[in-house]
Design an enzyme around this catalytic site. Sequence first.
Site, PDB file in Angstrom:
ATOM      1  N   LYS B 199      26.882  45.511  25.950  1.00  7.52           N
ATOM      2  CA  LYS B 199      25.994  45.557  27.116  1.00  7.52           C
ATOM      3  C   LYS B 199      26.817  45.753  28.382  1.00  7.52           C
ATOM      4  O   LYS B 199      27.552  44.880  28.803  1.00  7.52           O
ATOM      5  CB  LYS B 199      25.177  44.277  27.263  1.00  7.52           C
ATOM      6  CG  LYS B 199      24.067  44.483  28.297  1.00  7.52           C
ATOM      7  CD  LYS B 199      23.593  43.219  28.957  1.00  7.52           C
ATOM      8  CE  LYS B 199      24.445  42.699  30.057  1.00  7.52           C
ATOM      9  NZ  LYS B 199      24.355  43.408  31.343  1.00  7.52           N
ATOM     10  N   GLY B 251      33.701  38.322  32.659  1.00  2.00           N
ATOM     11  CA  GLY B 251      32.788  38.105  33.770  1.00  2.00           C
ATOM     12  C   GLY B 251      33.071  36.784  34.451  1.00  2.00           C
ATOM     13  O   GLY B 251      34.205  36.300  34.425  1.00  2.00           O
ATOM     14  N   SER B 252      32.046  36.192  35.007  1.00  2.00           N
ATOM     15  CA  SER B 252      32.249  34.985  35.810  1.00  2.00           C
ATOM     16  C   SER B 252      32.458  33.755  34.933  1.00  2.00           C
ATOM     17  O   SER B 252      32.005  33.689  33.786  1.00  2.00           O
ATOM     18  CB  SER B 252      31.047  34.751  36.718  1.00  2.00           C
ATOM     19  OG  SER B 252      29.954  34.297  35.948  1.00  2.00           O
ATOM     20  N   THR B 253      33.150  32.765  35.500  1.00  2.00           N
ATOM     21  CA  THR B 253      33.377  31.513  34.781  1.00  2.00           C
ATOM     22  C   THR B 253      32.051  30.813  34.508  1.00  2.00           C
ATOM     23  O   THR B 253      31.870  30.200  33.454  1.00  2.00           O
ATOM     24  CB  THR B 253      34.335  30.624  35.581  1.00  2.00           C
ATOM     25  OG1 THR B 253      35.641  31.237  35.569  1.00  2.00           O
ATOM     26  CG2 THR B 253      34.456  29.243  34.980  1.00  2.00           C
ATOM     27  N   GLU B 254      31.096  30.921  35.427  1.00  2.28           N
ATOM     28  CA  GLU B 254      29.814  30.256  35.230  1.00  2.28           C
ATOM     29  C   GLU B 254      29.098  30.795  33.991  1.00  2.28           C
ATOM     30  O   GLU B 254      28.616  30.029  33.159  1.00  2.28           O
ATOM     31  CB  GLU B 254      28.941  30.423  36.485  1.00  2.28           C
ATOM     32  CG  GLU B 254      27.793  29.446  36.565  1.00  2.28           C
ATOM     33  CD  GLU B 254      28.127  28.062  36.014  1.00  2.28           C
ATOM     34  OE1 GLU B 254      29.094  27.432  36.491  1.00  2.28           O
ATOM     35  OE2 GLU B 254      27.434  27.602  35.085  1.00  2.28           O
ATOM     36  N   GLY B 256      30.554  32.359  31.590  1.00 10.43           N
ATOM     37  CA  GLY B 256      31.426  32.000  30.466  1.00 10.43           C
ATOM     38  C   GLY B 256      31.091  30.628  29.903  1.00 10.43           C
ATOM     39  O   GLY B 256      31.047  30.426  28.686  1.00 10.43           O
ATOM     40  N   GLU B 273      37.028  36.233  29.121  1.00  8.57           N
ATOM     41  CA  GLU B 273      37.977  36.578  30.183  1.00  8.57           C
ATOM     42  C   GLU B 273      37.220  36.392  31.483  1.00  8.57           C
ATOM     43  O   GLU B 273      36.331  37.175  31.809  1.00  8.57           O
ATOM     44  CB  GLU B 273      38.469  38.014  29.975  1.00  8.57           C
ATOM     45  CG  GLU B 273      39.799  38.276  30.640  1.00  8.57           C
ATOM     46  CD  GLU B 273      39.620  38.795  32.047  1.00  8.57           C
ATOM     47  OE1 GLU B 273      39.539  37.938  32.965  1.00  8.57           O
ATOM     48  OE2 GLU B 273      39.544  40.008  32.239  1.00  8.57           O
ATOM     49  N   CYS B 307      39.385  40.317  38.620  1.00 11.76           N
ATOM     50  CA  CYS B 307      39.448  38.901  38.268  1.00 11.76           C
ATOM     51  C   CYS B 307      40.862  38.352  38.483  1.00 11.76           C
ATOM     52  O   CYS B 307      41.036  37.181  38.777  1.00 11.76           O
ATOM     53  CB  CYS B 307      39.016  38.696  36.833  1.00 11.76           C
ATOM     54  SG  CYS B 307      39.721  39.895  35.711  1.00 11.76           S
ATOM     55  N   GLU B 404      36.431  31.911  43.823  1.00  8.00           N
ATOM     56  CA  GLU B 404      36.684  33.335  43.667  1.00  8.00           C
ATOM     57  C   GLU B 404      35.707  34.105  44.557  1.00  8.00           C
ATOM     58  O   GLU B 404      34.498  33.962  44.427  1.00  8.00           O
ATOM     59  CB  GLU B 404      36.480  33.727  42.204  1.00  8.00           C
ATOM     60  CG  GLU B 404      36.856  35.155  41.934  1.00  8.00           C
ATOM     61  CD  GLU B 404      36.755  35.501  40.448  1.00  8.00           C
ATOM     62  OE1 GLU B 404      35.807  35.064  39.798  1.00  8.00           O
ATOM     63  OE2 GLU B 404      37.649  36.211  39.961  1.00  8.00           O
TER      64      GLU B 404
END
Lengths: 294, 492
Positions: B199, B251-254, B256, B273, B307, B404
Amino acid sequence: MTPPETGRLDVRKTYKLYVGGAFPRSESGRSYPVHDAKGRFLANAAHASRKDARDAVQAARKAFPGWSTRTPYNRGQVVYRVAEVLEGRRAQLAEEVQHGEGLSRRQAETAVDAAVDRLVWYAGWADKLAQVVGGTNPVAGPYFTFSVPEPTGVVAVLAPQGSSLLGLVSVLAPVVVTGNTAVVAASADRPLPAVTLAEVLATSDVPGGVVNLLTGSLADTAPTLASHMDVNAVDLTGLAGDPEEATRLEQLAAENLKRVLRPPDAEPDWTTGPGLDRMTRFLETKTVWHPVGV
Amino acid sequence: MTQPEDAPVPTRPGPAEVFAYAPAPESRAVVDLRSSYGLFVDGRFVDAVGGGSFKTVNPATEEVLAEVAEGTAEDVDLAVAAARRAQTRVWSRMPGRERAKYLFRIARILQERSRELAVLESLDNGKPIRESRDVDVPLAAQWFFYYAGWADKLEHAGFGAAPQPLGVAGQVIPWNFPLLMLSWKVAPALACGNTVVLKPAETTPLTALLFAEICRQADLPPGVVNIVTGAGETGRAVVAHPDVDKVAFTGSTEVGRQIARTVAGTRKRVTLELGGKAANIVFDDAPVDQAVEGVVNGIFFNQGHVCCAGSRLLVQESVAEDVLARLKRRMGTLRVGDPLDKNTDVGAINSATQLARIRELSEVGEAEGAERWSPSCTLPAHGYWFPPTVFTGVSQAHRIAREEIFGPVLSVLTFRTPAEAVEKANNTPYGLSAGIWSDKGSRILWVVDRLRAGVVWANTFNQFDPTSPFGGYQESGYGREGGRHGLEAYLR
């Protein structure tokens, strides 16, 4: 109790926690009775609280910078030293394993011998693994680039519930030999060999805090460790056969993206030779670039 | 403490004032944009089951580029089923040397169609053509070429004598390097015998859809690569699908974290990542101009939508004034504008949402007391734009030093000793990358040892190569992409 007519009254051991190199009782003051495989009382063990678990994490964090920057040769020698000291305690451990796991004397001795041998096996990896899993990267440009394995940090280990010494050593040694520090929740029903192992560690050059050992119910310690924001990874092996609790703890561990080793469906046969997985699982790869030029 | 904001800013004119560059736009003619795109499932372009679609816009002009199908859970289901069939019946049975040849073919077509891909990437993403042409597309081709070569050598990779593919990989990628992130995900997965459902990000689906066409040109068997476009909901359906064996996410840590919770208790393997807040450490013995070039590249490359961007500059106090002055002078020469212009250094912010986030955090930076500076530059009237920005007088507690921003915003902090630099660099829950600028080898290696980051660039920054493992410590995620290490995520 009156002493027996003949002989002397034996001096019983108090089984305590091992945190930051010291042997405290649980801060909660709680203990719980430990029974042998036939249900006979063996001893009271300390029932670690959530606070004990947090203290253990703090001790492990404090020990991490020193332990992780020891030379691999030195770490290998320290782990080998653990094997040496364990060898000298074989009789005591065989007795504890025999009663706790309900084995024959011979089976218990075999398990203890295997635990010693496993430590020796892992000790040798300390200064070899970097060459097996790291190396230089042939990049398409004027750069020298290499990748090295580094310990991930503080690892919480839920030790196997069944194999109280060989299983414990098989999950603990790979974590610490590479430079991580550990907080171990020992087998809840069979904690005595773990405490004796802690005594071995305390007398074999392992710096205080590198290994911290908690006894008691996982219900108190495990969620605290899985959700602790200063723990980098969690090994859920001790939850083999309890997928619901393992799922819950894995969800807790997601909060700070802990590395999670999921439990197997059933406790594995610890006598088979290990691979590298239990070491590499708790390693990070660091890649370094530098230009090449005059 | 000498505050760097006191540094005099030289007023030497940048090239823009010396002589105006004539516009040098890359032609759009090479791209054949369709008005609408379907999903790529089982080797065919199909409409989404629900019939939904969304628009993808050129962030530099806000012009609508195309309508793209919005994949639903049902579409994901069909794509996973196609991937499963292709995996068990075709791809996993195919000898590695044959899989390799498909991947080599794809690498070659990516090279052949590189101009088209670069223009399309810049149109859809807003990044300068110089970067899509010289970085994104060539690296994407190189990634396929590299992993193609592994496909028939896996038994020598150190993961056992007969390593097996995992099955179907569900892959969700971000909008900052759309085609490159696709190649980081798809190439190793396919080389190892897995099939994929990918996606792409909702704001940058077009190069992935062109890649689908490339798969057809390469005669890749149907179902080996499936591309389901959509937004967060579509991504969640990919991650949560019970027949997906492996989840790979950038993508974002959130997000993730959400993924880590979603896969808890399953047998799915995961690599994540995630975000970063990299320190770029400049020591007093660093060659200053080289370091300033590196700092600029570290934070303004790709509008800071990276990132591993060097978003925290840690500069040794004794040289802070000089470094800051040169940095500001260099920032004054950055050309912000038309992504398709070959002279553009900084392109458009990818979306209105991202622009709002950058603006918000920059305002917070000012409100918290840091001093904000940008060179004077005229931003285009339409589209999403943010000027290269530097904050001085930043403390470690400021949000702009902790969160970030994912934009062209640099926070500057100072240090006195190497130990202090290391402590400040590591004072973050992230751990993706870091930079060191120094002329002293022993000091570089001392700092390298102590930084808790997955990639450390010494006297360089933002270098990538398919042979070189990339990935983070701590909350920057887990697993490595690139090199032999990158195979581990797709084998058992």
